[in-house]
Design an enzyme around this catalytic site. Structure first.
Site, PDB file in Angstrom:
ATOM      1  N   HIS A 136       0.835  -1.200   0.000  1.00 26.91           N
ATOM      2  CA  HIS A 136       0.000   0.000   0.000  1.00 26.91           C
ATOM      3  C   HIS A 136       0.876   1.259   0.000  1.00 26.91           C
ATOM      4  CE1 HIS A 136      -3.317  -2.461   2.035  1.00 26.91           C
ATOM      5  NE2 HIS A 136      -2.233  -3.110   2.433  1.00 26.91           N
ATOM      6  N   TYR A 137       0.261   2.400  -0.313  1.00 27.35           N
ATOM      7  CA  TYR A 137       0.829   3.673   0.109  1.00 27.35           C
ATOM      8  C   TYR A 137      -0.153   4.305   1.092  1.00 27.35           C
ATOM      9  CZ  TYR A 137      -1.882   5.855  -3.797  1.00 27.35           C
ATOM     10  OH  TYR A 137      -2.846   6.258  -4.688  1.00 27.35           O
ATOM     11  N   THR A 138       0.343   5.242   1.909  1.00 25.03           N
ATOM     12  CA  THR A 138      -0.472   5.775   2.991  1.00 25.03           C
ATOM     13  C   THR A 138      -1.349   6.945   2.579  1.00 25.03           C
ATOM     14  OG1 THR A 138       1.258   7.307   3.712  1.00 25.03           O
ATOM     15  CG2 THR A 138       1.259   5.089   4.700  1.00 25.03           C
ATOM     16  N   GLU A 160       2.595  -0.817   4.509  1.00 24.89           N
ATOM     17  CA  GLU A 160       2.227   0.553   4.143  1.00 24.89           C
ATOM     18  C   GLU A 160       3.504   1.358   3.915  1.00 24.89           C
ATOM     19  OE1 GLU A 160      -0.509   2.265   3.625  1.00 24.89           O
ATOM     20  OE2 GLU A 160      -2.185   1.146   4.501  1.00 24.89           O
ATOM     21  N   HIS A 199      -2.716  -3.121  -3.259  1.00 21.00           N
ATOM     22  CA  HIS A 199      -4.088  -2.902  -2.795  1.00 21.00           C
ATOM     23  C   HIS A 199      -5.013  -2.671  -3.995  1.00 21.00           C
ATOM     24  CE1 HIS A 199      -6.551  -1.021   0.759  1.00 21.00           C
ATOM     25  NE2 HIS A 199      -7.095  -2.116   0.266  1.00 21.00           N
ATOM     26  N   ASP A 243      -3.497   2.244  -4.751  1.00 19.52           N
ATOM     27  CA  ASP A 243      -2.140   2.090  -4.218  1.00 19.52           C
ATOM     28  C   ASP A 243      -1.608   0.666  -4.415  1.00 19.52           C
ATOM     29  OD1 ASP A 243      -4.316   1.730  -2.300  1.00 19.52           O
ATOM     30  OD2 ASP A 243      -2.816   1.282  -0.792  1.00 19.52           O
TER      31      ASP A 243
END
Length: 284
Positions: free
Chosen positions: A47-49, A115, A165, A175
């Site tokens: 993921h990225y946040t 993440e 994700h 993401d």
């Protein structure tokens, strides 16, 4: 002194082993171990946040309003590049949400989540998305690659189960996005990549005549996406195609079925089409 018989010696050794055997839950002996087991972790989700470092940490570690109840096993900071473990791997992190991949739904129970601190295409000052995805810091990418390699090796996660994700929830997530260097994970030997020779060969044919959308939906479903066979390039199908493009052709992720995309999908869904860095077919 009385001599101990062979049978007596064997019995003594067995009793000694029992006494020294490690104990598991509720004091249960662990002197016997079954070979019929594997890791509960089947998937690794990246993921990225969409937040700054401070906000990423707050969102992923606090349960109080205004933050939702979300978490991840690992958080990778951008500056300085550092990996933080927020949830033990043996516990379930709330990171995947409503999701699907290769027949498994709600992947939280069978996955580890990473993440990465990165805003994606979100302007952190206004909170609005602008379509401009921000690059990942090189040292941060190095840390992510090392972490992924370690997790995959320990849990024996298959190459086709290291996913974003966006792959498992394409209608609501983007993401880790097109700026994430998936090819680095291929170079690290943890995911497969569509064989360029096969892609080039099939692209020439598809340039002359594109397959229909029903074909693409079937092939994407074979890879692992959830794609109803509508035969229409509906919004969900475009989102799925875009997620696939972000990983394997991030220069253009418009969700349209062009010749190159069709060739990539076809090779990725074909036996022997996905290759590892050593040239061997990827395990499916």
């Amino acid at each position: 002194m009385k001599k101990m018989t062979w049978a007596g010696a064997a019995a003594a050794l067995l009793l000694s082993a029992c006494a020294q055997a490690p104990l598991g839950s509720a004091g249960a002996s662990r002197e016997f171990v079954s070979a019929n087991e594997d890791s509960r972790v089947l998937f690794l989700v990246i993921h990225y946040t969409e937040e700054s470092w401070d906000d990423s940490l707050r969102v992923l570690t606090h349960a109080e309003p205004p933050y939702g109840k979300v978490s991840a096993h690992y958080l990778v900071r951008e500056e300085p590049a550092k990996v933080y473990q927020l949830v033990d791997e043996n516990r379930r992190a709330w990171q995947a949400g409503t999701s699907y991949w290769q027949g498994t739904q709600n992947l939280n129970s069978a996955s580890i989540g990473i993440e990465i601190v990165n805003p994606g295409d979100k302007d952190l000052k206004t909170g609005q998305r602008n379509g401009q995805y921000q690059p990942y810091a090189p040292a941060q990418v190095d840390a992510v690659v090392a972490l992924v390699k370690d997790i995959v090796a320990r849990h024996h996660i298959r190459p086709d189960r290291v996913i974003g994700h966006e792959d498992i929830a394409p209608d609501r997530r983007r993401d880790p996005g097109p700026a994430f260097p998936w090819h680095r994970l291929y170079e690290a030997g943890v995911i497969g990549w569509p064989d360029p020779a096969q892609v080039a060969q099939r692209q020439a044919g598809y340039a002359a005549a594109l397959p229909d959308i029903a074909w693409a939906q079937q092939r994407l479903a074979h890879i692992g996406y959830i794609v109803p066979a509508t035969g229409q390039l509906d919004e969900h199908t475009r989102n799925v195609i875009s997620a696939f493009q972000m990983k394997y052709r991030n220069s253009n992720y418009d969700g349209q079925l062009d010749a190159e995309t069709a060739a990539l999908i076809d090779v990725a869904a074909s036996e022997g089409g996905m290759l590892m860095k050593d040239g061997k077919p990827s395990v499916r």
